[in-house]
Design a protein around this motif. Structure first.
Motif, PDB file in Angstrom:
ATOM      1  N   LEU A 159       2.117  35.262 -18.189  1.00 32.48           N
ATOM      2  CA  LEU A 159       1.991  34.964 -16.767  1.00 32.48           C
ATOM      3  C   LEU A 159       0.837  33.986 -16.621  1.00 32.48           C
ATOM      4  O   LEU A 159      -0.268  34.235 -17.115  1.00 32.48           O
ATOM      5  CB  LEU A 159       1.706  36.236 -15.972  1.00 32.48           C
ATOM      6  CG  LEU A 159       1.227  36.054 -14.522  1.00 32.48           C
ATOM      7  CD1 LEU A 159       2.268  35.338 -13.676  1.00 32.48           C
ATOM      8  CD2 LEU A 159       0.864  37.399 -13.913  1.00 32.48           C
ATOM      9  N   VAL A 160       1.089  32.867 -15.947  1.00 36.37           N
ATOM     10  CA  VAL A 160       0.087  31.818 -15.762  1.00 36.37           C
ATOM     11  C   VAL A 160      -0.309  31.771 -14.286  1.00 36.37           C
ATOM     12  O   VAL A 160       0.559  31.661 -13.407  1.00 36.37           O
ATOM     13  CB  VAL A 160       0.643  30.448 -16.208  1.00 36.37           C
ATOM     14  CG1 VAL A 160      -0.337  29.337 -15.870  1.00 36.37           C
ATOM     15  CG2 VAL A 160       0.957  30.462 -17.700  1.00 36.37           C
ATOM     16  N   ILE A 161      -1.610  31.847 -14.025  1.00 34.81           N
ATOM     17  CA  ILE A 161      -2.133  31.808 -12.660  1.00 34.81           C
ATOM     18  C   ILE A 161      -3.213  30.739 -12.586  1.00 34.81           C
ATOM     19  O   ILE A 161      -4.188  30.775 -13.338  1.00 34.81           O
ATOM     20  CB  ILE A 161      -2.739  33.168 -12.250  1.00 34.81           C
ATOM     21  CG1 ILE A 161      -1.680  34.269 -12.291  1.00 34.81           C
ATOM     22  CG2 ILE A 161      -3.367  33.079 -10.863  1.00 34.81           C
ATOM     23  CD1 ILE A 161      -2.251  35.665 -12.076  1.00 34.81           C
ATOM     24  N   GLU A 162      -3.054  29.785 -11.683  1.00 37.59           N
ATOM     25  CA  GLU A 162      -4.069  28.750 -11.481  1.00 37.59           C
ATOM     26  C   GLU A 162      -4.223  28.513  -9.978  1.00 37.59           C
ATOM     27  O   GLU A 162      -3.316  27.996  -9.330  1.00 37.59           O
ATOM     28  CB  GLU A 162      -3.678  27.458 -12.197  1.00 37.59           C
ATOM     29  CG  GLU A 162      -4.518  26.239 -11.861  1.00 37.59           C
ATOM     30  CD  GLU A 162      -6.016  26.457 -11.906  1.00 37.59           C
ATOM     31  OE1 GLU A 162      -6.516  26.964 -12.926  1.00 37.59           O
ATOM     32  OE2 GLU A 162      -6.686  26.132 -10.912  1.00 37.59           O
ATOM     33  N   THR A 163      -5.365  28.933  -9.427  1.00 36.60           N
ATOM     34  CA  THR A 163      -5.599  28.831  -7.982  1.00 36.60           C
ATOM     35  C   THR A 163      -6.928  28.152  -7.657  1.00 36.60           C
ATOM     36  O   THR A 163      -7.430  28.280  -6.546  1.00 36.60           O
ATOM     37  CB  THR A 163      -5.591  30.232  -7.336  1.00 36.60           C
ATOM     38  OG1 THR A 163      -6.631  31.035  -7.935  1.00 36.60           O
ATOM     39  CG2 THR A 163      -4.250  30.924  -7.520  1.00 36.60           C
ATOM     40  N   CYS A 164      -7.497  27.430  -8.610  1.00 34.02           N
ATOM     41  CA  CYS A 164      -8.841  26.879  -8.426  1.00 34.02           C
ATOM     42  C   CYS A 164      -8.872  25.573  -7.646  1.00 34.02           C
ATOM     43  O   CYS A 164      -9.938  25.132  -7.221  1.00 34.02           O
ATOM     44  CB  CYS A 164      -9.507  26.683  -9.785  1.00 34.02           C
ATOM     45  SG  CYS A 164      -9.627  28.199 -10.762  1.00 34.02           S
ATOM     46  N   THR A 165      -7.718  24.916  -7.493  1.00 29.41           N
ATOM     47  CA  THR A 165      -7.652  23.669  -6.734  1.00 29.41           C
ATOM     48  C   THR A 165      -6.575  23.792  -5.657  1.00 29.41           C
ATOM     49  O   THR A 165      -5.910  24.819  -5.537  1.00 29.41           O
ATOM     50  CB  THR A 165      -7.317  22.469  -7.642  1.00 29.41           C
ATOM     51  OG1 THR A 165      -5.924  22.497  -7.982  1.00 29.41           O
ATOM     52  CG2 THR A 165      -8.150  22.485  -8.918  1.00 29.41           C
ATOM     53  N   GLU A 166      -6.385  22.702  -4.904  1.00 30.11           N
ATOM     54  CA  GLU A 166      -5.358  22.703  -3.860  1.00 30.11           C
ATOM     55  C   GLU A 166      -3.953  22.859  -4.431  1.00 30.11           C
ATOM     56  O   GLU A 166      -3.040  23.278  -3.730  1.00 30.11           O
ATOM     57  CB  GLU A 166      -5.408  21.396  -3.063  1.00 30.11           C
ATOM     58  CG  GLU A 166      -6.729  21.121  -2.365  1.00 30.11           C
ATOM     59  CD  GLU A 166      -7.608  20.190  -3.160  1.00 30.11           C
ATOM     60  OE1 GLU A 166      -8.296  19.361  -2.556  1.00 30.11           O
ATOM     61  OE2 GLU A 166      -7.605  20.296  -4.407  1.00 30.11           O
ATOM     62  N   ARG A 167      -3.766  22.502  -5.702  1.00 29.15           N
ATOM     63  CA  ARG A 167      -2.446  22.556  -6.338  1.00 29.15           C
ATOM     64  C   ARG A 167      -2.316  23.857  -7.128  1.00 29.15           C
ATOM     65  O   ARG A 167      -2.302  23.862  -8.355  1.00 29.15           O
ATOM     66  CB  ARG A 167      -2.261  21.344  -7.251  1.00 29.15           C
ATOM     67  CG  ARG A 167      -2.423  19.995  -6.564  1.00 29.15           C
ATOM     68  CD  ARG A 167      -1.212  19.641  -5.719  1.00 29.15           C
ATOM     69  NE  ARG A 167      -0.090  19.266  -6.544  1.00 29.15           N
ATOM     70  CZ  ARG A 167       0.203  18.016  -6.896  1.00 29.15           C
ATOM     71  NH1 ARG A 167      -0.564  17.020  -6.508  1.00 29.15           N
ATOM     72  NH2 ARG A 167       1.263  17.752  -7.628  1.00 29.15           N
ATOM     73  N   ALA A 168      -2.231  24.969  -6.423  1.00 29.57           N
ATOM     74  CA  ALA A 168      -2.166  26.276  -7.070  1.00 29.57           C
ATOM     75  C   ALA A 168      -0.742  26.585  -7.523  1.00 29.57           C
ATOM     76  O   ALA A 168       0.229  26.231  -6.849  1.00 29.57           O
ATOM     77  CB  ALA A 168      -2.653  27.361  -6.113  1.00 29.57           C
ATOM     78  N   ILE A 169      -0.630  27.265  -8.672  1.00 31.36           N
ATOM     79  CA  ILE A 169       0.689  27.622  -9.194  1.00 31.36           C
ATOM     80  C   ILE A 169       0.689  29.035  -9.763  1.00 31.36           C
ATOM     81  O   ILE A 169      -0.344  29.587 -10.130  1.00 31.36           O
ATOM     82  CB  ILE A 169       1.170  26.663 -10.310  1.00 31.36           C
ATOM     83  CG1 ILE A 169       0.253  26.751 -11.537  1.00 31.36           C
ATOM     84  CG2 ILE A 169       1.298  25.240  -9.809  1.00 31.36           C
ATOM     85  CD1 ILE A 169       0.860  26.156 -12.796  1.00 31.36           C
ATOM     86  N   VAL A 170       1.889  29.591  -9.830  1.00 22.97           N
ATOM     87  CA  VAL A 170       2.188  30.805 -10.585  1.00 22.97           C
ATOM     88  C   VAL A 170       3.370  30.462 -11.481  1.00 22.97           C
ATOM     89  O   VAL A 170       4.327  29.820 -11.030  1.00 22.97           O
ATOM     90  CB  VAL A 170       2.570  31.971  -9.649  1.00 22.97           C
ATOM     91  CG1 VAL A 170       3.150  33.130 -10.452  1.00 22.97           C
ATOM     92  CG2 VAL A 170       1.373  32.430  -8.851  1.00 22.97           C
ATOM     93  N   ALA A 171       3.311  30.862 -12.745  1.00 20.82           N
ATOM     94  CA  ALA A 171       4.410  30.542 -13.655  1.00 20.82           C
ATOM     95  C   ALA A 171       4.564  31.632 -14.707  1.00 20.82           C
ATOM     96  O   ALA A 171       3.613  32.353 -15.021  1.00 20.82           O
ATOM     97  CB  ALA A 171       4.172  29.195 -14.335  1.00 20.82           C
ATOM     98  N   PHE A 172       5.775  31.728 -15.234  1.00 20.52           N
ATOM     99  CA  PHE A 172       6.054  32.587 -16.376  1.00 20.52           C
ATOM    100  C   PHE A 172       6.552  31.689 -17.505  1.00 20.52           C
ATOM    101  O   PHE A 172       7.512  30.928 -17.317  1.00 20.52           O
ATOM    102  CB  PHE A 172       7.111  33.638 -16.030  1.00 20.52           C
ATOM    103  CG  PHE A 172       6.617  34.700 -15.089  1.00 20.52           C
ATOM    104  CD1 PHE A 172       6.118  35.899 -15.571  1.00 20.52           C
ATOM    105  CD2 PHE A 172       6.637  34.493 -13.716  1.00 20.52           C
ATOM    106  CE1 PHE A 172       5.654  36.878 -14.701  1.00 20.52           C
ATOM    107  CE2 PHE A 172       6.179  35.459 -12.839  1.00 20.52           C
ATOM    108  CZ  PHE A 172       5.685  36.659 -13.333  1.00 20.52           C
ATOM    109  N   VAL A 173       5.880  31.761 -18.641  1.00 21.15           N
ATOM    110  CA  VAL A 173       6.207  30.912 -19.787  1.00 21.15           C
ATOM    111  C   VAL A 173       6.471  31.804 -20.991  1.00 21.15           C
ATOM    112  O   VAL A 173       5.694  32.716 -21.277  1.00 21.15           O
ATOM    113  CB  VAL A 173       5.056  29.937 -20.102  1.00 21.15           C
ATOM    114  CG1 VAL A 173       5.391  29.090 -21.329  1.00 21.15           C
ATOM    115  CG2 VAL A 173       4.770  29.039 -18.898  1.00 21.15           C
ATOM    116  N   GLU A 174       7.575  31.531 -21.677  1.00 22.09           N
ATOM    117  CA  GLU A 174       7.909  32.299 -22.873  1.00 22.09           C
ATOM    118  C   GLU A 174       8.194  31.350 -24.026  1.00 22.09           C
ATOM    119  O   GLU A 174       9.104  30.521 -23.951  1.00 22.09           O
ATOM    120  CB  GLU A 174       9.128  33.193 -22.627  1.00 22.09           C
ATOM    121  CG  GLU A 174       9.436  34.130 -23.791  1.00 22.09           C
ATOM    122  CD  GLU A 174      10.482  35.166 -23.446  1.00 22.09           C
ATOM    123  OE1 GLU A 174      10.343  36.322 -23.885  1.00 22.09           O
ATOM    124  OE2 GLU A 174      11.444  34.823 -22.716  1.00 22.09           O
TER     125      GLU A 174
END
Length: 212
Positions: free
Chosen positions: A4-19
């Motif tokens: 599970l990838v979480i990036e919320t530190c900038t205006e371009r925030a994302i959530v992703a699942f990578v396998e």
């Protein structure tokens, strides 16, 4: 391995699942820093989409900054809570490592540090190989011409606003600009490398990179 990838530190925030290097699900949160109420619902949506449960995760990757103080804490809090409650390893990644160029050559991932200037991380891209040539750094905008004299491309999540500020104090600079969002596959890859080196937590802790 499922991450599970979480990036919320900038205006371009994302959530992703990578396998195993494949992005199974990715969702961008509404543009801006007021996105905390959307984060958990998007994670739930992702689990439903890929037909998995939190216990199926092999690790969680979270951007730890630099960036928005509130944004850093929002993503970190959710990641730490999930890691601790589900007993899943948690890996922190510098937000500056999440932004990649779209061509070979020297580049710098750069973020607006507001009154303090800019955060940056220099690197070199050759195909799929990214080599970083500096540590994350913060400096005044007027120092960028010298510090980034060996860079051809600036990569950031908020191009027009930051570009205007920088060009006002560095009018002779000849950088190319690329506005893009964080790369979830890259984040998962870096997270797996740290996981293999034992650089992770499972006790609800996560070192954040504010760089003020």
């Amino acid at each position: 391995m499922l991450s599970l990838v979480i990036e919320t530190c900038t205006e371009r925030a994302i959530v992703a699942f990578v396998e195993d290097g494949h992005c199974l699900f990715m969702a961008g949160l509404p543009y801006g820093f007021h996105n905390s109420r959307f984060l958990v619902p998007k994670i739930d949506e992702g689990f439903e989409c890929i037909k998995k449960q939190p216990q199926d995760l092999d690790f969680i990757v979270a951007g730890v900054g630099p960036g928005s103080y509130t944004g850093i804490r929002v993503g970190a809090t959710v990641a730490k809570t999930m890691s601790y409650s589900c007993k899943v390893p948690l890996v922190g990644i510098s937000t500056l490592e999440c932004f990649l160029p779209d061509c070979d050559g020297s580049f710098a991932a750069i973020l607006d540090a507001k009154m303090a200037g800019a955060h940056f991380l220099k690197g070199d891209c050759k195909g799929d190989l990214i080599t970083y040539t500096s540590l994350p750094e913060i400096c005044k905008l007027e120092e960028l011409t010298e510090k980034l004299s060996d860079v051809t491309t600036l990569v950031c999540p908020h191009g027009p606003a930051l570009r205007k500020k920088i060009e006002e104090v560095c009018p002779d600079a000849k950088w190319s600009w690329l506005e893009t969002g964080p790369d979830p596959i890259r984040m998962s890859q870096l997270g797996k490398e740290k996981l293999d080196r034992g650089e992770y937590t499972q006790d609800g802790s996560l070192e954040l990179l504010y760089m003020r």
